[in-house]
Write a protein that holds these residues in place. Structure first.
Motif, mmCIF file in Angstrom:
data_model
loop_
_atom_site.group_PDB
_atom_site.id
_atom_site.type_symbol
_atom_site.label_atom_id
_atom_site.label_comp_id
_atom_site.label_asym_id
_atom_site.label_seq_id
_atom_site.Cartn_x
_atom_site.Cartn_y
_atom_site.Cartn_z
ATOM 1 N N LYS A 150 0.741 -1.741 -0.383
ATOM 2 C CA LYS A 150 -0.112 -0.262 -0.136
ATOM 3 C C LYS A 150 0.401 1.783 0.300
ATOM 4 C CE LYS A 150 -3.800 2.818 2.435
ATOM 5 N NZ LYS A 150 -4.474 2.343 3.778
ATOM 6 N N ASP A 151 1.917 0.906 0.705
ATOM 7 C CA ASP A 151 2.732 2.499 1.246
ATOM 8 C C ASP A 151 3.918 2.485 0.560
ATOM 9 O OD1 ASP A 151 0.646 3.703 2.784
ATOM 10 O OD2 ASP A 151 1.483 2.797 4.326
ATOM 11 N N LYS A 152 4.716 1.153 0.768
ATOM 12 C CA LYS A 152 5.721 1.447 -0.049
ATOM 13 C C LYS A 152 6.018 0.580 -1.653
ATOM 14 C CE LYS A 152 9.058 -0.177 2.698
ATOM 15 N NZ LYS A 152 9.940 -0.770 3.373
ATOM 16 N N THR A 153 5.537 -0.709 -1.880
ATOM 17 C CA THR A 153 6.081 -1.713 -3.095
ATOM 18 C C THR A 153 4.747 -1.272 -3.772
ATOM 19 O OG1 THR A 153 5.682 -3.220 -2.599
ATOM 20 C CG2 THR A 153 7.697 -2.242 -1.942
ATOM 21 N N LEU A 154 5.047 -1.504 -5.016
ATOM 22 C CA LEU A 154 3.925 -2.062 -6.259
ATOM 23 C C LEU A 154 3.607 -3.540 -6.458
ATOM 24 C CD1 LEU A 154 5.635 0.429 -9.143
ATOM 25 C CD2 LEU A 154 4.063 0.978 -7.506
ATOM 26 N N GLY A 155 3.954 -4.259 -5.902
ATOM 27 C CA GLY A 155 2.634 -5.663 -5.836
ATOM 28 C C GLY A 155 4.625 -6.661 -4.810
ATOM 29 N N SER A 375 10.852 -0.903 -1.931
ATOM 30 C CA SER A 375 10.551 0.613 -2.756
ATOM 31 C C SER A 375 10.180 0.199 -3.924
ATOM 32 C CB SER A 375 11.839 1.717 -2.424
ATOM 33 O OG SER A 375 12.810 0.891 -3.345
ATOM 34 N N SER A 376 9.392 1.825 -4.614
ATOM 35 C CA SER A 376 8.645 1.573 -6.152
ATOM 36 C C SER A 376 10.188 2.542 -6.401
ATOM 37 C CB SER A 376 8.047 2.337 -6.022
ATOM 38 O OG SER A 376 7.141 1.262 -5.319
ATOM 39 N N VAL A 377 10.242 3.019 -7.839
ATOM 40 C CA VAL A 377 11.476 3.400 -8.464
ATOM 41 C C VAL A 377 9.886 4.072 -9.403
ATOM 42 C CG1 VAL A 377 12.412 3.747 -10.580
ATOM 43 C CG2 VAL A 377 12.773 1.762 -9.258
ATOM 44 N N SER A 384 16.719 10.468 -14.062
ATOM 45 C CA SER A 384 17.059 10.511 -13.282
ATOM 46 C C SER A 384 15.374 9.054 -12.028
ATOM 47 C CB SER A 384 17.634 10.967 -11.643
ATOM 48 O OG SER A 384 16.098 12.081 -11.218
ATOM 49 N N PHE A 385 16.465 8.069 -11.790
ATOM 50 C CA PHE A 385 15.672 7.055 -10.782
ATOM 51 C C PHE A 385 15.866 6.762 -9.355
ATOM 52 C CE2 PHE A 385 17.626 4.876 -14.885
ATOM 53 C CZ PHE A 385 16.639 4.864 -16.215
ATOM 54 N N ARG A 386 14.775 7.092 -8.860
ATOM 55 C CA ARG A 386 14.916 7.363 -7.104
ATOM 56 C C ARG A 386 14.278 6.385 -6.968
ATOM 57 N NH1 ARG A 386 12.552 10.769 -4.777
ATOM 58 N NH2 ARG A 386 10.778 11.732 -6.402
ATOM 59 N N THR A 387 14.629 5.750 -5.909
ATOM 60 C CA THR A 387 14.024 4.989 -4.674
ATOM 61 C C THR A 387 13.224 5.325 -4.157
ATOM 62 O OG1 THR A 387 15.745 4.357 -4.011
ATOM 63 C CG2 THR A 387 15.323 2.572 -4.979
ATOM 64 N N VAL A 388 11.821 5.493 -3.970
ATOM 65 C CA VAL A 388 11.025 6.092 -3.344
ATOM 66 C C VAL A 388 9.782 4.943 -3.084
ATOM 67 C CG1 VAL A 388 10.901 8.008 -4.374
ATOM 68 C CG2 VAL A 388 9.486 6.630 -5.201
ATOM 69 N N HIS A 389 9.324 5.044 -1.702
ATOM 70 C CA HIS A 389 7.985 4.324 -1.185
ATOM 71 C C HIS A 389 7.038 5.177 -1.670
ATOM 72 C CE1 HIS A 389 9.538 4.287 3.159
ATOM 73 N NE2 HIS A 389 9.721 3.113 2.147
ATOM 74 N N ALA A 390 6.080 4.116 -2.190
ATOM 75 C CA ALA A 390 4.755 4.735 -2.849
ATOM 76 C C ALA A 390 3.745 5.771 -2.496
ATOM 77 C CB ALA A 390 4.102 3.064 -3.430
ATOM 78 N N GLU A 391 3.942 6.070 -2.177
ATOM 79 C CA GLU A 391 2.317 6.935 -1.212
ATOM 80 C C GLU A 391 3.288 8.595 -1.473
ATOM 81 O OE1 GLU A 391 2.218 6.411 2.747
ATOM 82 O OE2 GLU A 391 4.961 6.440 3.743
ATOM 83 N N ASP A 392 4.762 8.262 -1.736
ATOM 84 C CA ASP A 392 5.331 9.601 -1.385
ATOM 85 C C ASP A 392 5.115 10.512 -2.440
ATOM 86 O OD1 ASP A 392 5.687 9.524 1.428
ATOM 87 O OD2 ASP A 392 7.943 8.590 1.172
ATOM 88 N N HIS A 408 7.050 0.480 -12.358
ATOM 89 C CA HIS A 408 7.305 2.132 -11.995
ATOM 90 C C HIS A 408 6.533 3.668 -11.680
ATOM 91 C CE1 HIS A 408 8.847 4.708 -15.801
ATOM 92 N NE2 HIS A 408 8.871 3.623 -16.210
ATOM 93 N N PHE A 409 6.919 4.212 -11.229
ATOM 94 C CA PHE A 409 6.699 6.003 -11.680
ATOM 95 C C PHE A 409 7.383 6.610 -11.928
ATOM 96 C CE2 PHE A 409 4.913 4.482 -7.071
ATOM 97 C CZ PHE A 409 3.464 5.123 -7.317
ATOM 98 N N ARG A 410 5.985 7.522 -13.379
ATOM 99 C CA ARG A 410 7.030 8.283 -13.732
ATOM 100 C C ARG A 410 6.591 10.566 -13.757
ATOM 101 N NH1 ARG A 410 5.285 7.683 -19.635
ATOM 102 N NH2 ARG A 410 4.043 8.908 -19.233
ATOM 103 N N GLU A 411 7.695 11.018 -13.245
ATOM 104 C CA GLU A 411 7.295 12.749 -13.593
ATOM 105 C C GLU A 411 6.607 12.566 -14.378
ATOM 106 O OE1 GLU A 411 9.185 16.446 -12.608
ATOM 107 O OE2 GLU A 411 10.726 14.557 -12.900
ATOM 108 N N LYS A 412 4.834 13.423 -13.507
ATOM 109 C CA LYS A 412 4.277 13.713 -14.907
ATOM 110 C C LYS A 412 4.605 15.089 -15.332
ATOM 111 C CE LYS A 412 0.335 12.675 -12.141
ATOM 112 N NZ LYS A 412 -1.321 13.394 -10.762
ATOM 113 N N SER A 413 4.224 14.798 -16.805
ATOM 114 C CA SER A 413 4.459 15.886 -17.817
ATOM 115 C C SER A 413 3.846 16.002 -19.384
ATOM 116 C CB SER A 413 6.433 15.761 -17.702
ATOM 117 O OG SER A 413 6.679 16.644 -19.068
ATOM 118 N N GLU A 414 3.280 17.021 -19.583
ATOM 119 C CA GLU A 414 2.696 16.808 -21.114
ATOM 120 C C GLU A 414 4.149 16.333 -21.968
ATOM 121 O OE1 GLU A 414 3.853 22.106 -22.224
ATOM 122 O OE2 GLU A 414 1.556 21.101 -21.751
#
Length: 707
Positions: A150-155, A375-377, A384-392, A408-414
């Motif tokens: 829920k807070d850390k990983t994706l599966g 963590s999640s990426v 850049s690649f960062r290890t983060v908690h998914a909730e953040d 993975h997560f990707r910074e939002k951008s048009e």
């Protein structure tokens, strides 16, 4: 003559004798125990009777020390940082190997202290070098995903984090191969079955996770990395053919066998945490991740119904951490038995006295260290690649799927939205972005349909940007037409488009760009100078009437791949300035390098002598520091232009620093072309080069520069 004692020199001589005695002890079988216990700190009595050491009181009274070269020993010389050095070739190679491991490491010692890891593991690494064998390393890691999905990983299965980590380990070994021809191997020993029952993770989940790790190793062709399970450490036969059903049937037995066979008698986890620094750091790491891992577990729910639930939960976590320390001790003993004389790596911070710490996804400076299974990426807009908690990052990043699973997560951008042309993105390690069309039915879309402004902007952030799988990429007219959409096309003496292929010349005046040779790392436009213009459009001149010129390299490179070289040759390498400065070692700083000026003396085709060149410039759009460099290129590497590089106002050591770091696998992408690829690269943010390819290859690229 009266004797005077120089304490430092005497201590150094005594240290030398101690080292030689220790080496002799390892080579000579110990004599039968005389029945008398050695006093703590005393030298063992294994030398023949009558042998003694008569140490002179002063260096002047000392006879010359004989050259002693025992198998596996070091010709010990005093060094400035307190670490033993040697003049033997095998030890020099071993030192270079350990230097690479140290660069990749996360060491719990201050920069002022000598790194104990080099002294501890030097004999082990040198033994491999002396036998001309790959350096074997072992890493306990990759157990299972954190149960807090829920807070850390994706599966429950590996994602981008594990892929990056495995490529990072393979890159470590490839870096070692560049200084030692026999290279290195990393054996991953999965510790999932050691701890999963303590954390409520099912045995089947451990199997699925470890199997997926092996699939990544095969799919990515990570030839320096392999993986073992607990059953392999226990010495069972035919483990390669082990089925999931058989594994699950015996998983509990494997765990009990591990503890029964390898748990040390009388071991106290509590005492180990109190007395051993490495164990204490591991324990603290356990406490930190377990507290969040088990937040939604049955253990947490159980403590909620008790008096003082926070304290109960804290006590339960600490007890669990001590159990993990105890089981980890048995696991470490099993690894030692199976992987004897392997260099021991660790994911935990370490002093280097027992194991060498390797962060799997190096964090930004000052950030916390996280493993991919905790963590999640998150991929930033700069790549850049960062290890983060998914909730953040859920609010600031898009969740990206691959093969139907969160990846993975990707910074939002048009910039990722190309309208009606549906595309997907692949982030390369350590840098770069591949854009592919999503073709559900019908024909592939033309690359010409992609928004040029967005392509240009993505290239400024995530070079190199590769368009792969689109139509019309080798249509000459469309390729040139797209260049004019991307920016201001820059002409050269040969025109605007250069066909980069082997011209079959071998004379000194040939151009290595149009050859099959390897090339030096460089930026394009080193020799492109233009006149300075005043406000009225007139050329500025100096006191002697000469036109004042300045260097004006193009901002972007734009390629298409018409034909490729044979597999394993003709790579294009891209070194990212962003990563260069991320891994820039102390005592060097951005500020120091920004002040550096250098000079290049070139002969042959280019025949130029250019000085007062800045080593670092600022990017015109992002203001990020960017490297400006041309690798020294001696005649031993080319039949064409050579170049000599001189640092004009700082240490010449900077030449070696730059040349090592721009090829570092954490900094430099080794790009393999596919026919029809289009590639855009920011010529300010990136340096680049090419590896050699065979003379009979038809490899051909088209290149255009634009601003």
């Amino acid at each position: 003559m009266s004797a005077s004692v120089d304490i430092k020199q005497f201590a150094a001589l005594e240290h030398r004798v101690d080292a030689l005695v220790t080496q002799l002890q390892q080579l000579v079988p110990p004599l039968a125990n005389s029945g008398k216990a050695n006093h703590k700190g005393a030298r063992p009595s294994f030398l023949p009777r009558g042998t003694s050491f008569n140490l002179p009181l002063t260096p002047e009274d000392s006879p010359s020390t004989p050259d002693i070269s025992l198998p596996g020993s070091q010709d010990v010389l005093a060094s400035d940082n307190g670490i033993a050095v040697t003049d033997r070739p095998s030890a020099q190679v071993a030192t270079r190997i350990l230097d690479i491991i140290q660069r990749y490491g996360h060491n719990a010692t201050s920069r002022e202290e000598a790194w104990p890891g080099k002294t501890k593991f030097m004999p082990l690494v040198e033994a491999y070098v002396s036998k001309h064998e790959p350096v074997q390393m072992v890493l306990p890691a990759f157990p299972f995903k954190s149960p807090n999905r829920k807070d850390k990983t994706l599966g429950s299965l590996p994602d981008m984090g594990e892929e990056l980590a495995l490529m990072h380990l393979n890159g470590l070994c490839e870096s070692i191969t560049e200084v030692y021809e026999h290279g290195a191997k990393v054996v991953i020993t999965s510790d999932g079955l050691v701890y999963n029952d303590l954390m409520g993770i099912d045995d089947s989940e451990v199997w699925d996770y470890s199997t997926a790790i092996r699939d990544i190793i095969r799919a990515k062709e990570l030839r320096h990395v392999s993986a073992l399970r607990i059953v392999d450490l226990l010495g069972h036969s035919n483990t390669e053919d082990l089925s999931k059903e058989e594994y699950l049937t015996h998983a509990g037995c494997y765990r009990r066998e591990l503890v029964a066979k390898y748990a040390p008698g009388g071991f106290s986890a509590l005492e180990a945490v109190r007395s051993d620094k490495d164990t204490c750091m591991t324990y603290r790491g356990y406490i930190k991740f377990l507290t969040k891992d088990l937040m939604y577990s049955p253990l947490a729910k159980q403590t909620q119904g008790q008096e003082s639930p926070k304290k109960r939960y804290k006590d339960a976590i600490e007890n669990l951490a001590y159990q993990m320390i105890s089981r980890g001790k048995a696991f470490a003993a099993a690894i030692e038995a199976k992987c004897n004389n392997f260099v021991r790596l660790s994911i935990h911070p370490s002093t280097g006295q027992a194991k060498l710490s390797i962060p799997l996804i190096p964090p930004p400076k000052g950030a916390h260290l996280m493993t991919p299974w905790h963590s999640s990426v998150a991929v930033g807009l700069d790549g850049s690649f960062r290890t983060v908690h998914a909730e953040d990052v859920r609010d600031t990043h898009d969740l990206i799927y691959r093969n139907g699973r969160p990846y993975h997560f990707r910074e939002k951008s048009e910039l990722y939205d190309f309208g009606e042309t549906k595309v997907e993105f692949e982030h390369l390690y350590p840098c770069g972005l591949v854009i592919r069309p999503v073709v559900e039915s019908g024909e592939r879309p033309s690359f010409h349909a992609l928004d040029s402004k967005k392509l240009r902007k993505l290239t400024e952030h995530q070079s190199p940007v590769v368009l792969r799988g689109f139509a019309d990429t080798t249509d000459r007219e469309q390729f040139i037409g797209k260049a004019y959409e991307l920016g201001e096309v820059l002409p050269w003496t040969f025109g605007i488009l250069q066909e980069v292929k082997d011209a079959k010349r071998s004379d000194k005046q040939g151009n290595n760009v149009t050859s099959s040779e390897a090339m030096p790392m460089h930026y394009d436009g080193m020799f492109k100078f233009v006149a300075k213009i005043d406000e009225e459009g007139n050329e500025l001149k100096d006191e002697k009437g000469n036109v004042i010129k300045y260097q004006k390299p193009p901002k972007f490179q734009y390629f298409t791949s018409v034909a490729t070289a044979p597999k394993g040759t003709g790579y294009t390498l891209f070194a990212a300035s962003r990563l260069f400065f991320k891994y820039l070692p102390a005592p060097y700083t951005v500020e120091r390098l920004e002040a550096v000026k250098w000079r290049m003396d070139n002969d042959g085709f280019w025949d130029a002598k250019i000085g007062d060149l800045p080593l670092v410039v600022r990017h015109p759009q992002t203001n990020a520091p960017c490297m400006r460099w041309h690798e020294p290129w001696p005649a031993s590497k080319t039949k064409f232009s050579t170049c000599v590089i001189t640092i004009e106002n700082d240490s010449q050591d900077i030449v070696q620093l730059v040349d090592q770091l721009i090829y570092d696998r954490r900094v430099c992408l080794r790009f393999t072309w596919e026919q029809g690829d289009i590639l855009l690269s920011d010529n300010t943010a990136m340096l680049h080069t090419r590896t050699a390819f065979t003379d009979d290859s038809d490899r051909e690229l088209w290149r255009i520069h634009f601003d």
